[in-house]
Design an enzyme around this catalytic site. Structure first.
Site, mmCIF file in Angstrom:
data_model
loop_
_atom_site.group_PDB
_atom_site.id
_atom_site.type_symbol
_atom_site.label_atom_id
_atom_site.label_comp_id
_atom_site.label_asym_id
_atom_site.label_seq_id
_atom_site.Cartn_x
_atom_site.Cartn_y
_atom_site.Cartn_z
ATOM 1 N N ASP A 17 0.834 -1.213 0.000
ATOM 2 C CA ASP A 17 0.000 0.000 0.000
ATOM 3 C C ASP A 17 0.866 1.260 0.000
ATOM 4 O O ASP A 17 1.973 1.263 0.537
ATOM 5 C CB ASP A 17 -0.929 -0.028 1.229
ATOM 6 C CG ASP A 17 -2.101 0.928 1.067
ATOM 7 O OD1 ASP A 17 -2.376 1.367 -0.064
ATOM 8 O OD2 ASP A 17 -2.744 1.237 2.090
ATOM 9 N N HIS A 34 2.194 3.313 -9.084
ATOM 10 C CA HIS A 34 2.019 1.878 -9.348
ATOM 11 C C HIS A 34 3.217 1.312 -10.111
ATOM 12 O O HIS A 34 3.657 0.195 -9.854
ATOM 13 C CB HIS A 34 0.720 1.632 -10.117
ATOM 14 C CG HIS A 34 -0.505 2.018 -9.336
ATOM 15 N ND1 HIS A 34 -0.686 1.651 -8.017
ATOM 16 C CD2 HIS A 34 -1.594 2.751 -9.668
ATOM 17 C CE1 HIS A 34 -1.850 2.138 -7.590
ATOM 18 N NE2 HIS A 34 -2.413 2.812 -8.557
ATOM 19 N N LEU A 128 10.977 -20.324 -4.733
ATOM 20 C CA LEU A 128 9.957 -19.490 -4.089
ATOM 21 C C LEU A 128 8.567 -19.695 -4.707
ATOM 22 O O LEU A 128 8.414 -19.675 -5.927
ATOM 23 C CB LEU A 128 10.369 -18.009 -4.237
ATOM 24 C CG LEU A 128 9.373 -16.976 -3.719
ATOM 25 C CD1 LEU A 128 9.313 -16.991 -2.189
ATOM 26 C CD2 LEU A 128 9.748 -15.567 -4.208
HETATM 27 C C1 IPE Z 1 -5.461 -2.881 -0.222
HETATM 28 O O1 IPE Z 1 -5.083 -1.551 -0.402
HETATM 29 C C2 IPE Z 1 -5.433 -3.609 -1.511
HETATM 30 C C3 IPE Z 1 -4.143 -3.727 -2.171
HETATM 31 C C4 IPE Z 1 -2.976 -3.338 -1.731
HETATM 32 C C5 IPE Z 1 -4.187 -4.390 -3.437
HETATM 33 P P1 IPE Z 1 -6.171 -0.392 -0.472
HETATM 34 O O2 IPE Z 1 -5.400 0.870 -0.542
HETATM 35 O O3 IPE Z 1 -7.132 -0.646 -1.549
HETATM 36 O O4 IPE Z 1 -6.897 -0.553 0.947
HETATM 37 P P2 IPE Z 1 -7.957 0.379 1.689
HETATM 38 O O5 IPE Z 1 -9.144 0.520 0.797
HETATM 39 O O6 IPE Z 1 -7.289 1.706 1.939
HETATM 40 O O7 IPE Z 1 -8.260 -0.331 2.958
HETATM 41 C C1 IPE Z 2 -1.698 0.131 -3.331
HETATM 42 O O1 IPE Z 2 -1.429 1.486 -3.353
HETATM 43 C C2 IPE Z 2 -1.855 -0.446 -4.711
HETATM 44 C C3 IPE Z 2 -3.206 -0.920 -5.021
HETATM 45 C C4 IPE Z 2 -4.249 -0.905 -4.240
HETATM 46 C C5 IPE Z 2 -3.385 -1.474 -6.350
HETATM 47 P P1 IPE Z 2 -2.619 2.537 -3.356
HETATM 48 O O2 IPE Z 2 -2.965 2.841 -4.761
HETATM 49 O O3 IPE Z 2 -3.727 2.095 -2.495
HETATM 50 O O4 IPE Z 2 -1.882 3.796 -2.706
HETATM 51 P P2 IPE Z 2 -2.515 4.847 -1.711
HETATM 52 O O5 IPE Z 2 -3.086 4.102 -0.546
HETATM 53 O O6 IPE Z 2 -3.568 5.594 -2.467
HETATM 54 O O7 IPE Z 2 -1.359 5.708 -1.335
HETATM 55 MG MG MG Z 3 -4.150 2.380 -0.517
#
Ligand code: IPE
Ligand code: IPE
Ligand code: MG
Length: 245
Positions: A17, A34, A128
């Site tokens: 995240d 990303h 792995l």
């Molecule tokens: C969780 O991250 C899903 C992934 C990392 C793929 P999110 O950024 O979507 O989670 P929430 O919605 O903040 O809990």
């Molecule tokens: C996690 O990073 C990646 C996915 C959920 C695909 P986010 O896109 O949720 O990044 P933040 O939380 O907005 O910083």
């Molecule tokens: Mg996020």
């Protein structure tokens, strides 16, 4: 701290995240985050392979992530497709066994084909176990497992009173792997966000404010060191565990 293999987790599960915030901090569109996050995936996979970790499960796209703007969802799909195209041969060379979990039938046909091919190419590898959770949700996982048991009941091969935790476990994703020993979430949020709900029952949790694109060997080592200091009691007392050690 020197870490012996026995203090290393066998299975690590990560919520990657913070990509969006990483990009925002640099005044860049979210997709740059990303892309940078994909670099971290490469680093972490390499590191786990070097450390001879048995399994690594990465949350790439949750069943809730469809709620994001259409453009971001489509970009994430493209990134997933190009990563599969570009990385599979390298993963195969490195003896990595790839496995994708989630409700994959909703993905474009081309992506489903790529996934199936990647799994076939790497299926006999012994290094792995790399698991990518895509359109995955812990609730979905438990519902799917329940449906499979219900089908067995309908077919007359199972009676409801025969259902045990063990039997349900066998139908849950990743039944072929040990449950995650260590859960890591980057990006500062302290929640599970519908990741491996069943499988995380006794997993050690580690949360870091580091954003996923910034997660490097040093931050990963900190997580492993934290894991190595924990006493896993599984319901018993500390004294019992020490006696058996
Ligand atoms: C969780 O991250 C899903 C992934 C990392 C793929 P999110 O950024 O979507 O989670 P929430 O919605 O903040 O809990
Ligand atoms: C996690 O990073 C990646 C996915 C959920 C695909 P986010 O896109 O949720 O990044 P933040 O939380 O907005 O910083
Ligand atoms: Mg996020």
């Amino acid at each position: 701290m020197v870490m012996t293999q026995s203090r290393l987790p066998r299975h690590i599960a990560i919520i990657m995240d913070g990509n969006g915030r990483w990009a925002k901090k640099r005044l860049l569109p979210r997709h740059f985050g990303h892309k940078a996050g994909l670099e971290t995936v490469r680093r972490v996979v390499k590191f786990c392979a070097e450390k001879q970790i048995e399994a690594l499960t990465l949350f790439a796209f949750s069943s809730e992530n469809w709620r994001r703007p259409e453009q971001e969802v489509s970009l994430l799909m493209q990134l997933f497709i190009s990563a599969l195209n570009r990385e599979v041969n390298k993963l195969h060379k490195n003896n990595v066994k790839l496995h994708i979990i989630g409700a994959l039938h909703v993905f474009p046909e081309k992506l489903q084909q790529l996934i199936a091919n990647a799994e076939i190419i790497t299926q006999n590898n012994t290094g792995l176990n790399l698991v990518i959770a895509a359109n995955y949700g812990g609730h979905w996982d438990i519902v799917e497992a329940t449906k499979k048991l219900a089908q067995q009941i309908e077919q007359g091969t199972l009676r409801s009173e025969e259902i045990t935790e063990e039997l349900l476990s066998q139908q849950i994703c990743l039944a072929h792997l040990p449950n995650p020993d260590l859960f890591i979430r980057t990006g500062g949020e302290k929640r599970v966000s519908n990741f491996l709900l069943w499988q995380l029952a006794y997993t050690e949790m580690y949360f870091t404010d580091t954003l996923w694109p910034d997660f490097d060997q040093a931050t990963f080592t900190q997580a492993l060191e934290s894991f190595a200091t924990r006493q896993r009691r599984f319901g018993r007392t500390g004294e019992q565990v020490e006696k058996d050690a």
